[in-house]
Design a protein around this motif. Structure first.
Motif, PDB file in Angstrom:
ATOM      1  N   UNK A  53      -1.321   5.955  -1.125  1.00  0.00           N
ATOM      2  CA  UNK A  53      -1.488   4.540  -0.788  1.00  0.00           C
ATOM      3  C   UNK A  53      -2.849   4.269  -0.154  1.00  0.00           C
ATOM      4  N   UNK A  55      -3.298   4.772   3.169  1.00  0.00           N
ATOM      5  CA  UNK A  55      -3.113   4.498   4.599  1.00  0.00           C
ATOM      6  C   UNK A  55      -3.712   5.643   5.404  1.00  0.00           C
ATOM      7  N   UNK A  74     -10.912   0.650  -0.846  1.00  0.00           N
ATOM      8  CA  UNK A  74     -10.387   0.210   0.448  1.00  0.00           C
ATOM      9  C   UNK A  74      -8.880  -0.012   0.336  1.00  0.00           C
ATOM     10  N   UNK A  75      -8.186   0.116   1.463  1.00  0.00           N
ATOM     11  CA  UNK A  75      -6.725   0.061   1.473  1.00  0.00           C
ATOM     12  C   UNK A  75      -6.141  -1.116   0.677  1.00  0.00           C
ATOM     13  N   UNK A  76      -6.670  -2.328   0.884  1.00  0.00           N
ATOM     14  CA  UNK A  76      -6.039  -3.482   0.235  1.00  0.00           C
ATOM     15  C   UNK A  76      -6.249  -3.500  -1.273  1.00  0.00           C
ATOM     16  N   UNK A  79      -3.208  -1.642  -3.372  1.00  0.00           N
ATOM     17  CA  UNK A  79      -2.073  -2.492  -3.748  1.00  0.00           C
ATOM     18  C   UNK A  79      -2.471  -3.391  -4.909  1.00  0.00           C
ATOM     19  N   UNK A  80      -3.680  -3.933  -4.853  1.00  0.00           N
ATOM     20  CA  UNK A  80      -4.135  -4.822  -5.916  1.00  0.00           C
ATOM     21  C   UNK A  80      -4.254  -4.089  -7.247  1.00  0.00           C
ATOM     22  N   UNK A  85       4.347  -0.295  -1.965  1.00  0.00           N
ATOM     23  CA  UNK A  85       4.726   0.685  -0.961  1.00  0.00           C
ATOM     24  C   UNK A  85       5.929   0.194  -0.162  1.00  0.00           C
TER      25      UNK A  85
END
Lengths: 235, 295
Positions: A53, A55, A74-76, A79-80, A85
């Motif tokens: 993920x 994180x 980058x983290x976001x 998801x995109x 998760x």
């Protein structure tokens, strides 16, 4: 290209500060598969999910989604890119009501379920849509945590111990939900201690020990390997 | 003339009005501090300087560009918010991983620099700023005369406070903000651009301070130290309300303003310290503040 893995992890190393917790983890999940990670507490299952993920940031190796490396994102952006998760602690927000919790994650593709479809699948959540998120029972919170990523249209769902601490009837309900998701062609990476639950839904198993992948086998071999597993897992 | 508890009614209502005005500024400023602290976990010591910048922006826009009060009410918060965005991007954002003390020191240093600069440019004395034509004069309410501008300040600050509260409680952006205040990592793992949310939040907090600054300009004079004078009281308000509680900041702001006004009527000697006495009592009885949650 249907045999190329949708999610591919190669030589993944990860660290919590100074301590080296994942040692060269390899993992493949093909589209539509449900794959379960087994292992004792502390074997690195949750860490593997958190590393995929993004994180957990201290990582080396490769994590590819449809062939594209997502480790540097980058983290976001992870998801995109299409990974949903469901954390072990469920992560329901106390300052949001049920419907706000449900619609919090931005949609990442058009393939997600509509809010109506989700309420059809989880009628409890519809009834309690105006309640504070953390006022739900543990089982309902778990349903909400799963429902939340279904809405986004994520391609792969990382599901961390969805049955932990829940009553058998709720566990069965979650099993039904996962079966329904499999039918829809959802790809799922599941961390689970509950064999009986996992055997119903998993196509393949990976076995982890001390931050390493020590074995991988198809779902139908689970029964034949029970003795071996009991030894490794100490259950 | 009628009296209440032995106090002439006009004097009593006059002090309540002054209390409401002060309370309006306390509420606006502590609201911004609470929003910033809730999400960024930074105690924004530059808040008083940002309030001062708002007032100076209005003064400078008028003096050098002939831009009046009404446009300044929009422009000044935009400018100050923009400056805050630059500060967050270039400096504050580097401090998120470390001890919150660093953020406090940085913003405190920035406040000193900003206030020092304006003192150097404009001197310590205040600059006058006239209220807009439409708001000059007073209404006779029957029991007292109310200056129109002061009534406007109370109403405007209420509107801004309620608007901000609605933004946070009722919108999608607000849901991101509330959720990120609880668990920023998870919200970002869901695909929300949390770093940008942090930047916007700091800008919003500073813009709220600047709105208070513009509203204050015609009442108090525009002076480089106007922020230093008020910010200490505002910090006490935030502590009483509960660090990070939005509604707590608003309600406590007005409440303590009025209480301070009433103290001026009944026991003037204590009026400068009453807020701090209440802060001490609240800290003894409810350390998390009246509206705060224990963590």
């Amino acid at each position: 290209m249907s045999n190329a893995p949708l999610l591919e992890v190669r030589g993944l190393n990860a660290w919590y500060g100074e301590s080296h917790v994942l040692h060269g983890v390899d993992l493949d999940i093909r589209e539509g598969e449900t794959v379960t990670l087994l292992g004792r507490n502390g074997a690195g299952k949750t860490t593997t999910l958190r590393s995929i993920m993004g994180i957990l940031r201290l990582r080396e190796g490769a994590i590819r989604l449809r062939g594209e490396d997502i480790l540097g994102l980058p983290l976001h952006k992870v998801a995109q890119a299409g990974i949903g998760y469901v954390p072990e602690e469920r992560g329901i927000f106390a300052s949001l009501n049920v419907s706000e919790n449900l619609t919090l994650p931005p949609t990442v593709s058009k393939d997600g379920m509509s809010v109506e479809e989700i309420y059809e699948l989880f009628p409890n959540l519809y009834e309690r849509r105006s309640s504070q998120g953390t006022k739900l029972s543990g089982g309902e919170q778990q349903m909400l945590a799963i429902a939340r990523v279904l809405r986004t249209g994520a391609k792969v769902i990382l599901l961390d111990e969805p049955t932990e601490g829940l009553a058998p009837v709720i566990v069965q309900r979650i099993g039904d939900v996962l079966t329904a998701l499999k039918k829809r062609g959802m790809t799922i990476l599941l961390v689970e201690q509950n064999f009986r639950f996992a055997r119903k839904v998993a196509d393949r198993f990976y076995l982890m020990e001390d931050g390493r992948m020590v074995n991988a086998f198809p779902g139908h071999e689970l029964d034949a390997r029970m003795d071996e597993l009991h030894e490794v897992l100490g259950v | 003339m009628s009296t209440i508890f032995g106090i002439p009614a006009p004097a009593l209502f006059g002090q309540i009005l002054i209390g409401l005005i002060n309370g309006s500024f306390y509420a606006l400023l502590s609201l911004g501090l609470a929003v910033i602290f809730g999400l960024l976990r930074i105690i924004n010591f530059a808040h008083g300087a940002q309030y001062m910048l708002g007032a100076f922006a209005a003064y400078l826009l008028l003096t050098y560009a002939g831009i009046g009060y009404w446009p300044s009410l929009i422009l000044a918060p935009l400018l100050v918010g923009l400056l805050a965005v630059v500060i967050e991007k270039t400096m504050l954002s580097r401090l998120y991983g470390v001890d919150p003390l660093y953020g406090l020191l940085l913003t405190f240093g920035l406040a000193l620099i900003l206030e020092g600069l304006f003192r150097y440019w404009f001197g310590a004395a205040g600059q006058p700023y006239a209220a807009p034509q439409q708001l000059v004069g007073a209404y006779n309410l029957g029991f007292m005369f109310m200056p129109i501008y002061r009534g406007w300040v109370v109403i405007a600050s209420l509107v801004v406070c309620i608007g901000t509260w609605l933004l946070i409680e009722k919108t999608r952006l607000g849901a991101y903000l509330r959720a990120a205040t609880e668990n920023a990592t998870l919200v970002q793992a869901f695909g929300v651009n949390v770093p940008r949310l942090l930047t916007l939040t700091y800008g919003l907090g500073a813009a709220l301070a600047a709105i208070a600054g513009v509203l204050a300009a015609p009442i108090y004079q525009v002076s480089p130290l106007m922020g230093t004078n008020i910010i200490i009281v505002v910090f006490a308000v935030v502590v009483v309300g509960g660090m990070g509680s939005i509604l707590g900041a608003i309600i406590t702001g007005y409440m303590l303003g009025v209480l301070e006004g009433l103290t001026k009527v009944f026991y003037p000697e204590a009026s400068n310290i009453v807020i701090f006495v209440i802060m001490a009592i609240v800290l003894l009885v409810r350390p998390a503040g009246l509206f705060g949650r224990e963590e």
